[in-house]
Design an enzyme around this catalytic site. Structure first.
Site, PDB file in Angstrom:
ATOM      1  N   HIS A 368      43.623   9.786   7.827  1.00 31.54           N
ATOM      2  CA  HIS A 368      42.853   8.557   8.043  1.00 31.54           C
ATOM      3  C   HIS A 368      43.492   7.686   9.113  1.00 31.54           C
ATOM      4  CE1 HIS A 368      45.557   5.760   5.757  1.00 31.54           C
ATOM      5  NE2 HIS A 368      45.850   6.853   5.083  1.00 31.54           N
ATOM      6  N   CYS A 387      49.134   9.961   1.751  1.00 33.18           N
ATOM      7  CA  CYS A 387      48.133  10.433   2.709  1.00 33.18           C
ATOM      8  C   CYS A 387      48.712  10.412   4.130  1.00 33.18           C
ATOM      9  CB  CYS A 387      46.864   9.603   2.614  1.00 33.18           C
ATOM     10  SG  CYS A 387      45.898   9.944   1.119  1.00 33.18           S
TER      11      CYS A 387
END
Length: 481
Positions: A368, A387
């Site tokens: 992301h 992440c």
């Protein structure tokens, strides 16, 4: 200079990891079924097996015992020899250790060849040694690691460090014969630009590099190189041997013919490489999980792009880092309660940034964007909750959308200002890898830090004695995933 080192290092390693198979235009026909009782040995084949195993140092397997049991001429003896050969063949073909047993999470695709038919064919053809050697990765990266391992192995039992220990502290402005070696390791670790490595003087540029390193490892960042800083910078031949053996083992874990279009992320180095049709077309920095929130080693594809994503805060982050902060904090960060969850709305403050690369896995790990752009300037980029944050993620999304033929859909999705999903016509495989040995511009292996301490379990499985690892001290993170 530094960027060339990083790119050439990562390219060399990833090419090594990504070597194609035999290069034949069509796959080989399926091997005929073979029973272990059908495999027969003679004295010459046993000698070849012993010779191959005696050469296992070239694969960093010399700390492991591959005993050759049995004698040819009887069903029992042939079976024992076959089992011995298959143990060694398996170590070369898929690794001597099982990463799924070493780590709680490991889902990167691994080789799984049916070795028995190949062994039977090699014995009939009298080319057992060649067959065994062909099971290991067949590429320049693996060969370079093997060569480096062999050259160091003779001195690996001596704990002599590369940088001599000295009772004198090395202070800014000092002149010292240790400086060139210290500078080389700072460059290898990406703390120092290669152009700042001249002479024996402990220069201001080196001082700044050492201060950054000290801060990353929880040492007072005073720029003075004492015992603690020297231990981090220093690697004995024995340390290098262990690291290179681990690197070869990790390469044996990987498919010999991975997808030609894919994304590889080296979590240890905080770098991403995008491969398209077998060619490296892009590389960029990434931010990955802190040591206490490690990014796992996954094989998981991107199946859609998400423009203007919302972020539903996981319970762990909600309870530890948001609970009790009050409504003003939520408003300030564009957050609100929804069905018992804290949800952050789309916008520049969203912790996912302006694009999310949705991946298929049960661990809620994905790539992301991020508003915390400053973290990409860190050397050790283990700062997230697990992440993977991508540098210039919007530019990367644009590249993927164009390559996959959905650029118009992506532009329309972005223009809505609302969370909008853009499915990809085909999934793009992603491999989250962990490699602490790269290659410098001179082609020599470069040993980088082991931020999660993951080398230790692999080295132990390969029969090495326990080593030392200096753990990173996470700092500068934020609330994002």
């Amino acid at each position: 200079m530094r960027n060339r080192l990083i790119v050439s290092s990562l390219l060399a390693v990833t090419v090594a990891l990504a070597a194609c198979g035999s290069g034949s235009e069509t796959p080989d026909a399926p091997a005929p079924a073979v029973s272990i009782s059908e495999v027969h040995w003679n004295d010459a084949a046993v000698r070849d097996l012993r010779a191959a195993i005696d050469s296992r140092q070239a694969h960093g397997l010399d700390h492991m015992n591959f005993a050759v049991d049995g004698r040819p001429g009887s069903a029992e003896g042939d079976r024992a020899l076959t089992e011995s050969a298959l143990r060694y063949a398996s170590a070369l073909a898929r690794g001597a250790s099982d990463p799924k047993k070493l780590y709680d999470i490991y889902s990167v695709p691994r080789p799984d060849p049916n070795l028995l038919p190949g062994l039977a064919k090699a014995l009939k053809g009298g080319d057992l040694k060649d067959w065994l050697e062909g099971l290991a990765p067949q590429d320049d990266g693996y060969r370079r690691l093997s060569k480096a391992y062999m050259s160091l192995r003779g001195s690996s039992d001596a704990p002599t460090p590369a940088i001599a220990h000295d009772s004198e502290l090395l202070k800014p402005g000092n002149t010292d014969p240790r400086v060139p070696l210290i500078a080389r390791q700072l460059v290898a670790s990406d703390y120092l630009d290669g152009k700042d490595t001249q002479g024996d003087r402990y220069s201001p540029a080196m001082v700044k590099a050492v201060q950054r390193m000290q801060a990353d490892y929880g040492i007072k960042p005073d720029g003075v190189i004492g015992k603690d800083a020297l231990e981090i910078l220093n690697l004995s031949d024995a340390d290098k041997v262990r690291a290179i053996a681990v690197a070869m083992e990790r390469m044996r874990w990987l498919q010999r013919d991975p997808p030609k279009t894919r994304i590889d992320v080296n979590v240890a180095a905080g770098r991403l490489i995008y491969w398209r049709d077998g060619k490296m077309v892009d590389t960029r920095k990434v931010v990955v999980g802190k040591p206490e929130n490690q990014t796992p080693q996954l094989g998981s594809p991107i199946y859609r792009l998400v423009a203007n994503p919302t972020w539903t805060v996981p319970r762990s982050i909600q309870n530890k880092e948001i609970a009790g902060k009050g409504s003003a904090y939520l408003r300030r960060n564009n957050m609100a309660w929804k069905d018992g969850w804290v949800v952050q709305q789309p916008g520049p403050k969203n912790s996912l940034g302006l694009v999310k690369f949705d991946m298929k896995n049960e661990h809620q790990i994905y790539l992301h964007d991020t508003p915390a752009k400053q973290l990409f300037q860190e050397v050790q980029r283990q700062r997230s909750h697990g992440c993977v944050r991508v540098e210039d993620a919007l530019g990367f999304a644009e590249m993927l959308a164009r390559d996959e033929g959905v650029l118009d859909e992506w532009h329309r999705a972005r223009a809505t200002g609302k969370e909008t999903f853009v499915p990809l016509p085909r999934e793009i495989p992603v491999r989250l890898l962990y490699d602490t040995v790269l290659f410098g511009e001179d082609g020599e292996p470069v040993i980088r830090s082991d931020p999660y301490g993951r080398d230790e379990s692999v080295a132990t499985a390969l029969g090495f004695a326990a080593g030392t690892n200096h753990q990173l001290r996470a700092n500068g993170g934020d609330v994002g995933p």
